[in-house]
Design a protein around this motif. Sequence first.
Motif, PDB file in Angstrom:
ATOM      1  N   TYR A   1       0.847  -1.192   0.000  1.00 23.37           N
ATOM      2  CA  TYR A   1       0.000   0.000   0.000  1.00 23.37           C
ATOM      3  C   TYR A   1       0.878   1.235   0.000  1.00 23.37           C
ATOM      4  CZ  TYR A   1      -4.757  -1.703   0.756  1.00 23.37           C
ATOM      5  OH  TYR A   1      -5.990  -2.272   0.599  1.00 23.37           O
ATOM      6  N   LEU A   2       0.447   2.230  -0.738  1.00 21.30           N
ATOM      7  CA  LEU A   2       1.038   3.561  -0.661  1.00 21.30           C
ATOM      8  C   LEU A   2       0.114   4.373   0.228  1.00 21.30           C
ATOM      9  CD1 LEU A   2       3.065   5.736  -1.533  1.00 21.30           C
ATOM     10  CD2 LEU A   2       1.569   6.197  -3.482  1.00 21.30           C
ATOM     11  N   ILE A   3       0.632   4.823   1.365  1.00 20.77           N
ATOM     12  CA  ILE A   3      -0.146   5.645   2.289  1.00 20.77           C
ATOM     13  C   ILE A   3       0.430   7.051   2.238  1.00 20.77           C
ATOM     14  CG2 ILE A   3      -0.849   6.030   4.679  1.00 20.77           C
ATOM     15  CD1 ILE A   3      -0.633   3.013   5.117  1.00 20.77           C
ATOM     16  N   SER A   4      -0.384   7.986   1.777  1.00 23.62           N
ATOM     17  CA  SER A   4       0.027   9.390   1.690  1.00 23.62           C
ATOM     18  C   SER A   4      -0.499  10.124   2.908  1.00 23.62           C
ATOM     19  CB  SER A   4      -0.549  10.032   0.427  1.00 23.62           C
ATOM     20  OG  SER A   4      -0.088   9.349  -0.708  1.00 23.62           O
ATOM     21  N   THR A   5       0.375  10.884   3.555  1.00 26.43           N
ATOM     22  CA  THR A   5      -0.028  11.694   4.703  1.00 26.43           C
ATOM     23  C   THR A   5       0.415  13.129   4.468  1.00 26.43           C
ATOM     24  OG1 THR A   5       1.956  11.542   6.092  1.00 26.43           O
ATOM     25  CG2 THR A   5       0.417   9.675   6.192  1.00 26.43           C
ATOM     26  N   ASP A   6       0.025  13.989   5.378  1.00 22.74           N
ATOM     27  CA  ASP A   6       0.398  15.399   5.263  1.00 22.74           C
ATOM     28  C   ASP A   6       1.888  15.631   5.511  1.00 22.74           C
ATOM     29  OD1 ASP A   6       0.042  14.635   7.934  1.00 22.74           O
ATOM     30  OD2 ASP A   6      -0.560  16.643   8.551  1.00 22.74           O
TER      31      ASP A   6
ATOM     32  N   GLN B   1       4.502  12.772   5.318  1.00 23.32           N
ATOM     33  CA  GLN B   1       5.397  11.774   4.752  1.00 23.32           C
ATOM     34  C   GLN B   1       4.566  10.736   4.008  1.00 23.32           C
ATOM     35  OE1 GLN B   1       9.029  11.287   5.163  1.00 23.32           O
ATOM     36  NE2 GLN B   1       8.475   9.918   3.491  1.00 23.32           N
ATOM     37  N   ASN B   2       5.125  10.180   2.951  1.00 19.48           N
ATOM     38  CA  ASN B   2       4.506   9.044   2.277  1.00 19.48           C
ATOM     39  C   ASN B   2       5.131   7.763   2.810  1.00 19.48           C
ATOM     40  OD1 ASN B   2       2.918  10.700   0.623  1.00 19.48           O
ATOM     41  ND2 ASN B   2       4.536  10.849  -0.900  1.00 19.48           N
ATOM     42  N   PHE B   3       4.321   6.707   2.861  1.00 19.09           N
ATOM     43  CA  PHE B   3       4.788   5.408   3.351  1.00 19.09           C
ATOM     44  C   PHE B   3       4.469   4.339   2.320  1.00 19.09           C
ATOM     45  CE2 PHE B   3       3.982   8.004   7.047  1.00 19.09           C
ATOM     46  CZ  PHE B   3       5.103   7.770   7.832  1.00 19.09           C
TER      47      PHE B   3
ATOM     48  N   LYS C   1      13.111  -4.881  -6.688  1.00 21.96           N
ATOM     49  CA  LYS C   1      13.811  -3.663  -7.079  1.00 21.96           C
ATOM     50  C   LYS C   1      12.819  -2.608  -7.568  1.00 21.96           C
ATOM     51  CE  LYS C   1      17.498  -1.962 -10.069  1.00 21.96           C
ATOM     52  NZ  LYS C   1      16.763  -0.757 -10.424  1.00 21.96           N
ATOM     53  N   GLU C   2      11.804  -3.023  -8.308  1.00 25.82           N
ATOM     54  CA  GLU C   2      10.805  -2.084  -8.819  1.00 25.82           C
ATOM     55  C   GLU C   2      10.047  -1.396  -7.685  1.00 25.82           C
ATOM     56  OE1 GLU C   2      11.942  -5.084 -11.686  1.00 25.82           O
ATOM     57  OE2 GLU C   2      10.979  -5.339  -9.751  1.00 25.82           O
ATOM     58  N   SER C   3       9.735  -2.142  -6.659  1.00 20.11           N
ATOM     59  CA  SER C   3       9.037  -1.561  -5.501  1.00 20.11           C
ATOM     60  C   SER C   3       9.944  -0.593  -4.754  1.00 20.11           C
ATOM     61  CB  SER C   3       8.560  -2.664  -4.551  1.00 20.11           C
ATOM     62  OG  SER C   3       7.635  -3.504  -5.197  1.00 20.11           O
ATOM     63  N   LEU C   4      11.197  -0.968  -4.624  1.00 20.06           N
ATOM     64  CA  LEU C   4      12.172  -0.095  -3.960  1.00 20.06           C
ATOM     65  C   LEU C   4      12.326   1.209  -4.743  1.00 20.06           C
ATOM     66  CD1 LEU C   4      14.200   0.151  -1.625  1.00 20.06           C
ATOM     67  CD2 LEU C   4      15.868  -0.976  -3.091  1.00 20.06           C
ATOM     68  N   ASP C   5      12.458   1.098  -6.055  1.00 15.00           N
ATOM     69  CA  ASP C   5      12.582   2.297  -6.897  1.00 15.00           C
ATOM     70  C   ASP C   5      11.317   3.159  -6.817  1.00 15.00           C
ATOM     71  OD1 ASP C   5      15.140   1.599  -7.671  1.00 15.00           O
ATOM     72  OD2 ASP C   5      14.495   0.661  -9.547  1.00 15.00           O
ATOM     73  N   TYR C   6      10.151   2.518  -6.781  1.00 11.01           N
ATOM     74  CA  TYR C   6       8.887   3.250  -6.664  1.00 11.01           C
ATOM     75  C   TYR C   6       8.856   4.041  -5.351  1.00 11.01           C
ATOM     76  CZ  TYR C   6       3.834   4.086  -6.629  1.00 11.01           C
ATOM     77  OH  TYR C   6       2.585   4.673  -6.601  1.00 11.01           O
ATOM     78  N   ALA C   7       9.273   3.403  -4.275  1.00  8.45           N
ATOM     79  CA  ALA C   7       9.292   4.072  -2.964  1.00  8.45           C
ATOM     80  C   ALA C   7      10.229   5.274  -2.985  1.00  8.45           C
ATOM     81  CB  ALA C   7       9.706   3.086  -1.871  1.00  8.45           C
TER      82      ALA C   7
ATOM     83  N   ILE D   1       8.860   6.345   2.962  1.00  9.45           N
ATOM     84  CA  ILE D   1       9.553   5.516   3.939  1.00  9.45           C
ATOM     85  C   ILE D   1       8.970   4.116   3.775  1.00  9.45           C
ATOM     86  CG2 ILE D   1       9.784   5.026   6.423  1.00  9.45           C
ATOM     87  CD1 ILE D   1      11.476   7.379   5.533  1.00  9.45           C
ATOM     88  N   LEU D   2       9.825   3.097   3.799  1.00 11.07           N
ATOM     89  CA  LEU D   2       9.337   1.723   3.707  1.00 11.07           C
ATOM     90  C   LEU D   2       8.849   1.257   5.070  1.00 11.07           C
ATOM     91  CD1 LEU D   2      12.194   0.034   1.651  1.00 11.07           C
ATOM     92  CD2 LEU D   2       9.909   0.621   0.839  1.00 11.07           C
TER      93      LEU D   2
END
Length: 129
Positions: A37-42, A44-46, A81-87, A93-94
């Motif tokens: 999941y990509l969690i966007s906050t005010d 930081q993104n996680f 690697k693709e997920s790491l690059d996306y993050a 932050i992972l």
Amino acid sequence: MTNFHNKGAAFHYITQELRKKSFNVLQCSPLHEGKHYLISTDKQNFYCLFKREFFHSFQYQFPNYIASENSIGGMGESINKESLDYAIEHNCILLFIYESKQPIYFINPKVIKAFCEINDLIRVQDKEH
């Protein structure tokens, strides 16, 4: 030890914890068939990854690293690697979340990528999921 009964419960738990720590959760977007999941906050993104268990074959996949002075006892984790690059691209932050609920790891993806490149810890997955 309490287990998460599914990925949705794990990610719901994370959003509750982020709110308790004064993060305003703006959006939650499932990725990779809901395993991430990509969690966007005010603030930081996680980038959250749900894992059933630790990467137990780490020591067999990377025996040269385990034998080196850098090793911390044979434990490790994996991320595509693709997920790491996306993050990295999305300034995330992972978060590694395990079915057993504890522990939850917060990791800077740029640090992980550099560490893996320096220590030759990048591998190509040999099977499809």
